[in-house]
Design a protein around this motif. Structure first.
Motif, mmCIF file in Angstrom:
data_model
loop_
_atom_site.group_PDB
_atom_site.id
_atom_site.type_symbol
_atom_site.label_atom_id
_atom_site.label_comp_id
_atom_site.label_asym_id
_atom_site.label_seq_id
_atom_site.Cartn_x
_atom_site.Cartn_y
_atom_site.Cartn_z
ATOM 1 N N GLY A 371 -35.269 35.341 -4.650
ATOM 2 C CA GLY A 371 -34.300 36.331 -4.192
ATOM 3 C C GLY A 371 -34.764 37.065 -2.953
ATOM 4 N N GLY A 372 -36.067 37.362 -2.887
ATOM 5 C CA GLY A 372 -36.595 38.043 -1.707
ATOM 6 C C GLY A 372 -36.429 37.225 -0.441
ATOM 7 N N SER A 373 -36.545 35.896 -0.566
ATOM 8 C CA SER A 373 -36.371 35.044 0.617
ATOM 9 C C SER A 373 -34.943 35.123 1.147
ATOM 10 N N PHE A 374 -33.959 35.273 0.267
ATOM 11 C CA PHE A 374 -32.574 35.412 0.719
ATOM 12 C C PHE A 374 -32.369 36.730 1.456
ATOM 13 N N VAL A 375 -33.015 37.781 0.975
ATOM 14 C CA VAL A 375 -32.926 39.066 1.681
ATOM 15 C C VAL A 375 -33.507 38.927 3.085
ATOM 16 N N GLY A 376 -34.654 38.233 3.190
ATOM 17 C CA GLY A 376 -35.260 38.020 4.496
ATOM 18 C C GLY A 376 -34.373 37.196 5.413
ATOM 19 N N LEU A 377 -33.761 36.131 4.886
ATOM 20 C CA LEU A 377 -32.862 35.305 5.698
ATOM 21 C C LEU A 377 -31.632 36.081 6.139
ATOM 22 N N MET A 378 -31.166 36.988 5.274
ATOM 23 C CA MET A 378 -29.998 37.798 5.611
ATOM 24 C C MET A 378 -30.304 38.729 6.791
ATOM 25 N N LEU A 379 -31.546 39.188 6.895
ATOM 26 C CA LEU A 379 -31.929 40.108 7.964
ATOM 27 C C LEU A 379 -32.373 39.395 9.236
ATOM 28 N N LEU A 380 -32.536 38.083 9.158
ATOM 29 C CA LEU A 380 -33.019 37.312 10.310
ATOM 30 C C LEU A 380 -31.893 37.164 11.334
ATOM 31 N N PRO A 381 -32.167 37.366 12.621
ATOM 32 C CA PRO A 381 -31.113 37.150 13.633
ATOM 33 C C PRO A 381 -30.770 35.669 13.737
ATOM 34 N N VAL A 382 -29.557 35.372 14.205
ATOM 35 C CA VAL A 382 -29.147 33.976 14.348
ATOM 36 C C VAL A 382 -30.075 33.241 15.306
ATOM 37 N N GLN A 383 -30.503 33.899 16.361
ATOM 38 C CA GLN A 383 -31.468 33.318 17.297
ATOM 39 C C GLN A 383 -32.877 33.723 16.853
ATOM 40 N N PHE A 384 -33.307 33.192 15.726
ATOM 41 C CA PHE A 384 -34.568 33.599 15.096
ATOM 42 C C PHE A 384 -35.776 32.954 15.779
ATOM 43 N N LEU A 392 -39.830 32.081 5.633
ATOM 44 C CA LEU A 392 -38.819 32.463 4.654
ATOM 45 C C LEU A 392 -38.324 31.267 3.844
ATOM 46 N N ILE A 393 -38.106 30.117 4.486
ATOM 47 C CA ILE A 393 -37.649 28.965 3.709
ATOM 48 C C ILE A 393 -38.790 28.401 2.860
ATOM 49 N N ALA A 394 -40.038 28.535 3.329
ATOM 50 C CA ALA A 394 -41.177 28.135 2.493
ATOM 51 C C ALA A 394 -41.242 29.016 1.247
ATOM 52 N N ALA A 395 -41.019 30.336 1.419
ATOM 53 C CA ALA A 395 -40.992 31.243 0.267
ATOM 54 C C ALA A 395 -39.858 30.875 -0.684
ATOM 55 N N ASN A 396 -38.722 30.473 -0.134
ATOM 56 C CA ASN A 396 -37.608 30.044 -0.983
ATOM 57 C C ASN A 396 -38.001 28.821 -1.806
ATOM 58 N N GLY A 397 -38.683 27.856 -1.177
ATOM 59 C CA GLY A 397 -39.143 26.684 -1.899
ATOM 60 C C GLY A 397 -40.188 27.017 -2.939
ATOM 61 N N ILE A 398 -41.096 27.917 -2.617
ATOM 62 C CA ILE A 398 -42.123 28.332 -3.588
ATOM 63 C C ILE A 398 -41.468 28.999 -4.793
ATOM 64 N N GLY A 399 -40.511 29.882 -4.552
ATOM 65 C CA GLY A 399 -39.809 30.533 -5.659
ATOM 66 C C GLY A 399 -39.086 29.536 -6.537
ATOM 67 N N SER A 400 -38.422 28.543 -5.921
ATOM 68 C CA SER A 400 -37.745 27.499 -6.695
ATOM 69 C C SER A 400 -38.739 26.714 -7.529
ATOM 70 N N GLY A 401 -39.860 26.323 -6.911
ATOM 71 C CA GLY A 401 -40.865 25.561 -7.636
ATOM 72 C C GLY A 401 -41.486 26.345 -8.779
ATOM 73 N N MET A 402 -41.744 27.632 -8.569
ATOM 74 C CA MET A 402 -42.304 28.473 -9.633
ATOM 75 C C MET A 402 -41.361 28.573 -10.822
ATOM 76 N N PHE A 403 -40.061 28.510 -10.558
ATOM 77 C CA PHE A 403 -39.067 28.681 -11.623
ATOM 78 C C PHE A 403 -38.762 27.392 -12.366
ATOM 79 N N VAL A 404 -38.532 26.297 -11.645
ATOM 80 C CA VAL A 404 -37.914 25.129 -12.254
ATOM 81 C C VAL A 404 -38.808 24.465 -13.288
ATOM 82 N N SER A 405 -40.112 24.389 -13.050
ATOM 83 C CA SER A 405 -40.995 23.714 -13.997
ATOM 84 C C SER A 405 -41.091 24.467 -15.326
ATOM 85 N N PRO A 406 -41.482 25.751 -15.317
ATOM 86 C CA PRO A 406 -41.553 26.471 -16.589
ATOM 87 C C PRO A 406 -40.206 26.564 -17.297
#
Length: 660
Positions: A371-384, A392-406
């Protein structure tokens, strides 16, 4: 006898790794194919000579993307139930054959235009049927093959492979489409052929089979009801009668309303039949219910993310950084690699650690990061700056990986062995339905955001380059979905639309160069697009927060007694272990205080083939018999248990209950 037992143990040990390798390859392949087509769509449209911006071709685009997800969402629970009845490996192996045949046929599309698109959509349906047979039964096969204390690693690896397949498909699609659009289907063929032969030779059915009457009423109402809702969502994204979307289309309203009524009828049927398609009784298990809810919400939040990132990169960021439209699919896949890397790193690690420490903490923490990665992406300018986007997308992937296995391990370990196929299908249904729903939800939110400011922005931008007011106004008031899909397909719609209106050739050469260049359209839509992105990512962050709460409420570690007492890894035919006198030592939890129920989380497991701690006095095992005997008890294939000792303080308070 000891030599035979040792040989059997070695065979069981080898078999479980064979099962993991084969099912991981199949799930990866199935999920990769759900996303590889998305980023290869520009090459596919060019290859079959289909105009991507013609209004009547939008439906082809949607069905190429949505059809695969829709079929998987509808069928996975049905084929999971068939696996329980006729053998999980048998249905799984047949899925490999179907998937491979469909992949071959897809690569030999003999038609052009709309007929070529229909060929691809039709065989993608068959491919999705094969993929459903693979995905629905893979988790059940692994649960049969691995002992409880290794299931988090096994199921986590399997699920992370599926999740990684979704994101690696974006990279592979870009790479292969740059060579030949047919290659996105060729890539499945060698894997499918080898995997089919390997599965038929090496996999065996270790699970229980329960032949029962087919629940025709449940099958029909579920498939037609869910299918109607997903078809209604797909149709609702298309313009209708002057509206930007089709949510007022009577057909869409009938499909959505009828689908809801059929699903209500399905729930009523399932509560009354003897052998239901959906085991509604599983929802009485807290770990299953909380994990399923969290998994559905994550699928909704994650499913549309792929499209938003592709649109962002292909349609705006890459053209503005000097990349030609023909190159954007390839480079969009490359720039999304940190997302896949985050999943691949965090997934297996969290699965292994959750076997030791329990699923709740890892899954909940993963949702916080997600969820935190989405907040970061929301605040990122289009010309990032790319480094910020990559983090931010790496954090999104890490969060997904931490969740899906357990989460997967928690769900599958909490259900009785005889319902593993159905539980796996139900889990996959929630995930695939969430993904399909998210595409409709996120596209709708984005189109609403674009409709708010794009018409005025596009009209004024065209007029500044000398386009007559009438032509500029006509183009500016076209449904925003055309501009959105132009960004998905990596094309510049301005040149196409002005040429169709015979207005481009009458403009000065300087204006023609600006309008047909790679920067005019991306710069024009970047402002409206950022408004839409903020809405989309805010919704995704909210869904992640709710998923974190649901994950936290799953309770402590819970392994169903039937699952815990089943056969060790790969040992066919082993029945439930004998219940020991004295209080039960529940797998993955310390023994209960004498005289109290033993629904206990987060502790060591005492299973057959190992010592058991024995307390004098009764113990009630969830869904299992109670036994009483003061003193030591003999443990099958293990050492004698010594006198019992009190469980650690607070065990009952920490546990809650295994079942709600």
């Amino acid at each position: 006898m000891d030599a035979d037992a040792a040989r059997q143990a070695r065979a069981d040990e080898r078999y479980k790794w064979v099962a993991l390798a084969n099912t991981t390859a199949s799930v990866f392949m199935s999920m990769l194919d759900g996303s590889i087509v998305i980023i290869a769509m520009p090459a596919i449209f060019r290859g079959i000579h289909l105009d991507p911006l013609a209004a009547h071709n939008i439906a082809y685009l949607l069905w190429m993307i949505m059809g695969y997800r829709l079929i998987q969402a509808v069928l996975v629970v049905n084929v999971g139930r068939l696996g329980d009845m006729f053998g999980r490996v048998r249905i799984y192996n047949a899925g490999f054959v179907v998937f491979t045949i469909a992949s071959i046929l897809l690569s030999f599309d003999p038609f052009d235009g709309g007929h070529g698109a229909l060929w691809l959509i039709g065989w993608r349906v068959l491919q999705a049927i094969g993929g459903s047979m693979l995905v629905a039964n893979s988790a059940a096969i692994l649960t049969d093959a691995f002992p409880a204390d290794q299931r988090g690693f096994a199921l986590g690896t399997n699920q992370v492979a599926g999740l990684a397949g979704q994101f690696i498909g974006l990279v592979a699609g870009g790479l292969l489409a740059a060579w030949d659009w047919r290659a996105v289907f060729w890539v499945n063929v060698p894997v499918g052929v080898y995997g089919t032969i390997w599965a038929y030779r090496k996999l065996r059915d270790n699970g229980e089979r329960h032949r029962s009457p087919v629940d025709w009423g449940g099958n029909v109402t579920f498939a037609v009801g869910l299918g109607a809702i997903l078809v209604g969502i797909t149709e609702g994204l298309q313009p209708y009668a002057g509206h930007t979307m089709g949510w007022t289309n009577p057909l869409v309203l009938v499909l959505l309303g009828g689908g809801v009524l059929l699903l209500a009828a399905f729930a009523l049927i399932e509560s009354r039949v003897a052998a239901p398609l959906f085991q509604l009784s599983l929802f009485r298990i807290r770990a299953f219910t909380a994990g399923s809810i969290a998994g559905f919400l994550v699928a909704v939040a994650r499913g549309g993310l792929q499209f938003m990132l592709i649109i962002w990169l292909q349609g705006i960021w890459l053209p503005l950084h000097g990349y030609s439209y023909s190159q954007t699919p390839f480079w969009a896949g490359i720039f999304l690699l940190p997302l896949s890397a985050g999943v691949l790193i965090a997934g297996p690690l969290s699965g292994t650690l959750s076997d030791r420490f329990g699923a709740r903490g890892f899954a909940t923490a993963g949702m916080v990061v997600f969820g935190g990665s989405f907040v970061g992406l929301m605040l990122l300018p289009v010309q990032f700056p790319y480094w910020a986007f990559a983090l931010l997308i790496a954090a999104n992937g890490i969060g997904s990986g931490m969740f899906v296995s357990p989460n997967s391990s928690s769900i599958m370990s909490s259900v009785p062995a005889r319902h593993r196929g159905a539980a796996s299908g139900m889990r996959s249904t929630f995930q695939n339905s969430g993904t399909a729903l998210s595409i409709g939800v996120f596209f709708s939110l984005m189109i609403i955001g674009l409709a708010h400011s794009l018409p005025a922005t596009l009209t004024s931008g065209l007029q500044r380059q000398g386009v007559p007011h009438a032509v500029a106004h006509h183009i500016g008031t076209l449904p925003p979905v055309s501009s959105l899909f132009a960004a998905v397909l990596g094309v510049n719609p301005v040149q196409h639309l002005l040429s169709a209106a015979h207005a481009l050739s009458s403009l000065p050469p300087a204006s023609q160069r600006v309008l047909t260049g790679r920067e005019f359209f991306p710069a024009l839509i970047s402002g409206p697009f950022q408004h839409g992105l903020a809405v989309v990512f805010a919704v995704a962050a909210g869904l992640s927060a709710v998923a974190a709460v649901a994950s936290l409420l799953r309770g402590g570690r819970y392994v169903h007694p039937e699952t815990a007492a089943g056969a060790p890894a790969g040992r066919p035919g082993a029945g439930p272990a004998a219940v020991l006198p004295g209080p039960a030592a529940v797998p993955d939890g310390p023994a209960a205080v004498p005289g109290s129920p033993a629904a206990v989380p987060d502790g060591p497991a005492a299973v057959p083939d190992g010592p058991a701690a024995v307390l004098p006095g009764p113990a009630a095992v969830p869904d299992g018999p109670a036994a009483v005997l003061p003193g030591p008890a003999a443990v099958p294939d293990g050492s004698a248990a010594g006198p019992g000792r009190p469980a650690r303080a607070g065990a009952e308070r920490e546990a809650g209950r295994g079942r709600s």
